[in-house]
Design a protein around this motif. Structure first.
Motif, PDB file in Angstrom:
ATOM      1  N   LEU A 121     102.031 -47.825 -61.761  1.00 28.72           N
ATOM      2  CA  LEU A 121     103.353 -47.606 -62.338  1.00 28.72           C
ATOM      3  C   LEU A 121     103.349 -47.852 -63.849  1.00 28.72           C
ATOM      4  O   LEU A 121     103.849 -47.023 -64.627  1.00 28.72           O
ATOM      5  CB  LEU A 121     104.378 -48.521 -61.660  1.00 28.72           C
ATOM      6  CG  LEU A 121     105.787 -48.473 -62.247  1.00 28.72           C
ATOM      7  CD1 LEU A 121     106.405 -47.094 -62.057  1.00 28.72           C
ATOM      8  CD2 LEU A 121     106.673 -49.552 -61.619  1.00 28.72           C
ATOM      9  N   LEU A 122     102.795 -48.981 -64.271  1.00 32.40           N
ATOM     10  CA  LEU A 122     102.793 -49.304 -65.700  1.00 32.40           C
ATOM     11  C   LEU A 122     101.875 -48.363 -66.478  1.00 32.40           C
ATOM     12  O   LEU A 122     102.133 -48.061 -67.650  1.00 32.40           O
ATOM     13  CB  LEU A 122     102.373 -50.762 -65.911  1.00 32.40           C
ATOM     14  CG  LEU A 122     103.271 -51.815 -65.230  1.00 32.40           C
ATOM     15  CD1 LEU A 122     102.877 -53.209 -65.688  1.00 32.40           C
ATOM     16  CD2 LEU A 122     104.744 -51.556 -65.528  1.00 32.40           C
ATOM     17  N   TRP A 123     100.813 -47.901 -65.833  1.00 33.29           N
ATOM     18  CA  TRP A 123      99.937 -46.925 -66.488  1.00 33.29           C
ATOM     19  C   TRP A 123     100.667 -45.597 -66.694  1.00 33.29           C
ATOM     20  O   TRP A 123     100.554 -44.977 -67.753  1.00 33.29           O
ATOM     21  CB  TRP A 123      98.682 -46.720 -65.643  1.00 33.29           C
ATOM     22  CG  TRP A 123      97.760 -45.667 -66.186  1.00 33.29           C
ATOM     23  CD1 TRP A 123      96.949 -45.745 -67.282  1.00 33.29           C
ATOM     24  CD2 TRP A 123      97.567 -44.346 -65.644  1.00 33.29           C
ATOM     25  NE1 TRP A 123      96.254 -44.570 -67.461  1.00 33.29           N
ATOM     26  CE2 TRP A 123      96.618 -43.689 -66.466  1.00 33.29           C
ATOM     27  CE3 TRP A 123      98.095 -43.664 -64.546  1.00 33.29           C
ATOM     28  CZ2 TRP A 123      96.198 -42.379 -66.218  1.00 33.29           C
ATOM     29  CZ3 TRP A 123      97.674 -42.375 -64.303  1.00 33.29           C
ATOM     30  CH2 TRP A 123      96.736 -41.737 -65.132  1.00 33.29           C
ATOM     31  N   LEU A 124     101.432 -45.181 -65.693  1.00 36.27           N
ATOM     32  CA  LEU A 124     102.208 -43.952 -65.831  1.00 36.27           C
ATOM     33  C   LEU A 124     103.297 -44.088 -66.901  1.00 36.27           C
ATOM     34  O   LEU A 124     103.670 -43.103 -67.547  1.00 36.27           O
ATOM     35  CB  LEU A 124     102.849 -43.585 -64.492  1.00 36.27           C
ATOM     36  CG  LEU A 124     101.891 -43.106 -63.401  1.00 36.27           C
ATOM     37  CD1 LEU A 124     102.623 -42.933 -62.075  1.00 36.27           C
ATOM     38  CD2 LEU A 124     101.197 -41.813 -63.803  1.00 36.27           C
TER      39      LEU A 124
ATOM     40  N   ILE B 119     106.517 -61.611 -68.188  1.00 39.84           N
ATOM     41  CA  ILE B 119     105.361 -61.366 -69.054  1.00 39.84           C
ATOM     42  C   ILE B 119     105.256 -59.884 -69.399  1.00 39.84           C
ATOM     43  O   ILE B 119     105.003 -59.513 -70.557  1.00 39.84           O
ATOM     44  CB  ILE B 119     104.076 -61.859 -68.369  1.00 39.84           C
ATOM     45  CG1 ILE B 119     104.137 -63.379 -68.157  1.00 39.84           C
ATOM     46  CG2 ILE B 119     102.847 -61.501 -69.201  1.00 39.84           C
ATOM     47  CD1 ILE B 119     102.972 -63.919 -67.346  1.00 39.84           C
ATOM     48  N   ALA B 120     105.452 -59.027 -68.406  1.00 39.16           N
ATOM     49  CA  ALA B 120     105.403 -57.582 -68.648  1.00 39.16           C
ATOM     50  C   ALA B 120     106.507 -57.147 -69.610  1.00 39.16           C
ATOM     51  O   ALA B 120     106.294 -56.281 -70.468  1.00 39.16           O
ATOM     52  CB  ALA B 120     105.519 -56.833 -67.324  1.00 39.16           C
ATOM     53  N   ALA B 121     107.700 -57.756 -69.481  1.00 40.54           N
ATOM     54  CA  ALA B 121     108.805 -57.407 -70.371  1.00 40.54           C
ATOM     55  C   ALA B 121     108.488 -57.787 -71.811  1.00 40.54           C
ATOM     56  O   ALA B 121     108.762 -57.016 -72.742  1.00 40.54           O
ATOM     57  CB  ALA B 121     110.082 -58.113 -69.908  1.00 40.54           C
ATOM     58  N   ALA B 122     107.908 -58.969 -72.016  1.00 43.47           N
ATOM     59  CA  ALA B 122     107.560 -59.406 -73.369  1.00 43.47           C
ATOM     60  C   ALA B 122     106.543 -58.475 -74.009  1.00 43.47           C
ATOM     61  O   ALA B 122     106.670 -58.105 -75.189  1.00 43.47           O
ATOM     62  CB  ALA B 122     107.027 -60.838 -73.333  1.00 43.47           C
TER      63      ALA B 122
ATOM     64  N   LEU C 143     112.520 -50.917 -68.844  1.00 49.23           N
ATOM     65  CA  LEU C 143     112.168 -50.217 -67.606  1.00 49.23           C
ATOM     66  C   LEU C 143     110.918 -50.812 -66.973  1.00 49.23           C
ATOM     67  O   LEU C 143     110.722 -50.699 -65.756  1.00 49.23           O
ATOM     68  CB  LEU C 143     111.945 -48.729 -67.901  1.00 49.23           C
ATOM     69  CG  LEU C 143     113.183 -47.917 -68.310  1.00 49.23           C
ATOM     70  CD1 LEU C 143     112.781 -46.470 -68.616  1.00 49.23           C
ATOM     71  CD2 LEU C 143     114.241 -47.955 -67.212  1.00 49.23           C
ATOM     72  N   VAL C 144     110.071 -51.444 -67.777  1.00 51.40           N
ATOM     73  CA  VAL C 144     108.841 -52.043 -67.251  1.00 51.40           C
ATOM     74  C   VAL C 144     109.150 -53.195 -66.300  1.00 51.40           C
ATOM     75  O   VAL C 144     108.708 -53.197 -65.145  1.00 51.40           O
ATOM     76  CB  VAL C 144     107.927 -52.489 -68.409  1.00 51.40           C
ATOM     77  CG1 VAL C 144     106.760 -53.323 -67.884  1.00 51.40           C
ATOM     78  CG2 VAL C 144     107.409 -51.272 -69.165  1.00 51.40           C
ATOM     79  N   PRO C 145     109.905 -54.241 -66.721  1.00 49.19           N
ATOM     80  CA  PRO C 145     110.229 -55.305 -65.758  1.00 49.19           C
ATOM     81  C   PRO C 145     111.094 -54.810 -64.599  1.00 49.19           C
ATOM     82  O   PRO C 145     110.991 -55.332 -63.480  1.00 49.19           O
ATOM     83  CB  PRO C 145     110.969 -56.346 -66.611  1.00 49.19           C
ATOM     84  CG  PRO C 145     111.474 -55.601 -67.774  1.00 49.19           C
ATOM     85  CD  PRO C 145     110.451 -54.540 -68.055  1.00 49.19           C
ATOM     86  N   LEU C 146     111.943 -53.789 -64.854  1.00 52.11           N
ATOM     87  CA  LEU C 146     112.758 -53.246 -63.772  1.00 52.11           C
ATOM     88  C   LEU C 146     111.882 -52.610 -62.694  1.00 52.11           C
ATOM     89  O   LEU C 146     112.081 -52.846 -61.485  1.00 52.11           O
ATOM     90  CB  LEU C 146     113.741 -52.219 -64.331  1.00 52.11           C
ATOM     91  CG  LEU C 146     114.672 -51.545 -63.314  1.00 52.11           C
ATOM     92  CD1 LEU C 146     115.558 -52.585 -62.638  1.00 52.11           C
ATOM     93  CD2 LEU C 146     115.516 -50.469 -63.981  1.00 52.11           C
ATOM     94  N   GLY C 147     110.894 -51.827 -63.124  1.00 52.76           N
ATOM     95  CA  GLY C 147     109.966 -51.238 -62.160  1.00 52.76           C
ATOM     96  C   GLY C 147     109.131 -52.286 -61.451  1.00 52.76           C
ATOM     97  O   GLY C 147     108.874 -52.194 -60.242  1.00 52.76           O
TER      98      GLY C 147
ATOM     99  N   GLY D 160      98.423 -55.525 -63.161  1.00 56.26           N
ATOM    100  CA  GLY D 160      98.133 -55.320 -61.748  1.00 56.26           C
ATOM    101  C   GLY D 160      97.406 -56.515 -61.152  1.00 56.26           C
ATOM    102  O   GLY D 160      97.736 -56.980 -60.051  1.00 56.26           O
ATOM    103  N   ILE D 161      96.414 -57.029 -61.906  1.00 61.05           N
ATOM    104  CA  ILE D 161      95.695 -58.230 -61.450  1.00 61.05           C
ATOM    105  C   ILE D 161      96.646 -59.418 -61.391  1.00 61.05           C
ATOM    106  O   ILE D 161      96.609 -60.225 -60.443  1.00 61.05           O
ATOM    107  CB  ILE D 161      94.505 -58.511 -62.378  1.00 61.05           C
ATOM    108  CG1 ILE D 161      93.486 -57.366 -62.299  1.00 61.05           C
ATOM    109  CG2 ILE D 161      93.835 -59.838 -62.013  1.00 61.05           C
ATOM    110  CD1 ILE D 161      92.359 -57.472 -63.309  1.00 61.05           C
ATOM    111  N   ALA D 162      97.503 -59.554 -62.412  1.00 57.53           N
ATOM    112  CA  ALA D 162      98.463 -60.660 -62.433  1.00 57.53           C
ATOM    113  C   ALA D 162      99.434 -60.565 -61.252  1.00 57.53           C
ATOM    114  O   ALA D 162      99.782 -61.577 -60.641  1.00 57.53           O
ATOM    115  CB  ALA D 162      99.241 -60.655 -63.748  1.00 57.53           C
ATOM    116  N   ALA D 163      99.862 -59.343 -60.917  1.00 53.74           N
ATOM    117  CA  ALA D 163     100.768 -59.168 -59.773  1.00 53.74           C
ATOM    118  C   ALA D 163     100.092 -59.589 -58.476  1.00 53.74           C
ATOM    119  O   ALA D 163     100.724 -60.210 -57.606  1.00 53.74           O
ATOM    120  CB  ALA D 163     101.222 -57.711 -59.696  1.00 53.74           C
ATOM    121  N   PHE D 164      98.806 -59.256 -58.321  1.00 55.58           N
ATOM    122  CA  PHE D 164      98.057 -59.657 -57.128  1.00 55.58           C
ATOM    123  C   PHE D 164      98.001 -61.173 -56.995  1.00 55.58           C
ATOM    124  O   PHE D 164      98.244 -61.730 -55.916  1.00 55.58           O
ATOM    125  CB  PHE D 164      96.641 -59.077 -57.195  1.00 55.58           C
ATOM    126  CG  PHE D 164      95.683 -59.692 -56.227  1.00 55.58           C
ATOM    127  CD1 PHE D 164      95.792 -59.465 -54.872  1.00 55.58           C
ATOM    128  CD2 PHE D 164      94.664 -60.520 -56.673  1.00 55.58           C
ATOM    129  CE1 PHE D 164      94.903 -60.038 -53.970  1.00 55.58           C
ATOM    130  CE2 PHE D 164      93.770 -61.102 -55.785  1.00 55.58           C
ATOM    131  CZ  PHE D 164      93.897 -60.860 -54.433  1.00 55.58           C
TER     132      PHE D 164
END
Length: 368
Positions: free
Chosen positions: A219-222, A252-255, A269-273, A232-236
């Motif tokens: 998602l973030l790559w798209l 962290i993604a939002a920052a 949209l990044v933290p929302l996704g 992705g690793i952090a989410a895992f």
């Protein structure tokens, strides 16, 4: 009789306190041992599959633990370079975030200046002498943390390999420690039930978290976010922290999105996704795959994460829920610990073990 009961309860309380004090001061010893047992439990279903195929337990243990070690090293290697680069740019990232959030930054700056003025007014005429304690550099701290993490992983992996390679040796020793046939049968049944339920749960959760990490990465790559694989690793990893992990990862993604994209609206949209994916996983995927058998109430989960996070930091918080699941299953199978199992369960059950409906609960409250 009352005096004996009071003494017994006092001794039990002292034992609990002693366990937590020992865990706090013996973190470097207990943590890798606990992680080794959890890893062995997670891999035990695959070990059984290899055993049915006729592969010796020693070879199976080496293959499974070796594969797990390669996967862990691959994740660390894939993220180490980017994380190191980001760590060098942290001051600049902070400035860029302040520039994007200009209004908030101005408010914070105004409060800071007002605080400094108050401190200057309250200082004595002769001034004060400021003592600055030099802290270790980032590189030294990172090397120290890396060495401790490496040592913990090595001990955990080696212990897991030995546990898997031993096969049923510890089960046989446990059965032999009971004198009666009924005791032997009950102990063996309880141990196998604990292993089966916990191992399936841990393995399923690990696979679910890996799938979530892959979805976050894609998602973030798209969306065009650089270094999407890191998130992705952090989410895992963070998804082993229920409720809290998703919020931390999204923050962290939002920052990082704020300093990457031109507009704040698109960056949000990044933290929302991210939160959308974690919500889908938590509300639909995990309940569907794991089922209701190991449900634990949210209060117990939250308090366990807080407790082990306070005791052992991030590592303790990450293994808190798997450890709580192990404890819950043990309580389900040990009659003396049934009261703990009852309080940890997310449902209210009747005397025969069925989940009570709303009417039954209300009748029990009125009767009380």
């Amino acid at each position: 009789m009352e005096d004996i009961t009071s003494i017994r309860r006092s001794l039990q309380l002292l034992c609990v306190i002693a366990i937590f004090v020992t865990a706090y001061f013996a973190k470097d010893l207990v943590l890798p041992i606990l992680m080794g047992f959890l890893l062995a439990l997670t891999l035990s279903p695959l070990m059984r599959t290899f055993g049915r195929a006729g592969i010796p337990s020693g070879i199976s243990a080496v293959v499974l633990v070796g594969t797990a070690a390669i996967a862990i090293l691959s994740l660390i290697g894939a993220s180490a370079g980017t994380v190191a680069l980001w760590s060098d740019e942290l001051p600049q990232m902070g400035i860029q975030i302040k520039a994007k959030l200009n209004g908030m930054a101005e408010t914070v700056e105004t409060v800071r200046r007002a605080t400094e003025e108050v401190e200057k007014i309250s200082e004595p005429a002769g001034g004060t002498q400021e003592v600055i304690v030099k802290q270790p550099g980032f590189l030294d701290s990172a090397m120290t943390a890396g060495m401790k993490l490496g040592g913990t992983l090595v001990v955990s992996l080696v212990l897991a390999m030995f546990l898997l390679a031993s096969g049923n040796m510890f089960y046989i020793k446990l059965v032999q420690s009971f004198q009666t046939f009924t005791g032997k049968k009950r102990a063996l049944s309880a141990v196998y039930d604990v292993e089966k339920r916990v191992s399936r749960y841990l393995l399923t959760i690990t696979v679910i978290n890996a799938g979530l990490g892959l979805c976050v990465w894609l998602l973030l790559w798209l969306m065009g976010l650089p270094g999407a694989h890191i998130f992705g690793i952090a989410a895992f990893v963070l998804n082993f922290l229920p409720y809290i992990g998703g919020v931390i990862g999204a923050a962290i993604a939002a920052a990082y999105a704020l300093i990457t994209f031109d507009t704040v609206g698109y960056a949000m949209l990044v933290p929302l996704g991210y939160m959308t994916l974690t919500s889908i996983e938590g509300q639909f995927v995990t309940p569907w795959l794991v089922g209701k058998r190991l449900e634990i109430n949210t209060v117990a989960v939250f308090l366990t994460v807080v407790l082990w996070g306070w005791l052992w930091g991030i590592a303790g918080a990450l293994i808190a829920v798997p450890f709580l699941v192990v404890f819950k299953v043990v309580c389900d199978n040990v009659e003396a610990l049934q009261i703990f199992s009852h309080f940890l369960d997310s449902n209210i059950r009747t005397t025969n073990g069925d989940i009570a409906d709303k009417a039954t609960i209300e009748d029990s409250l009125h009767a009380t």
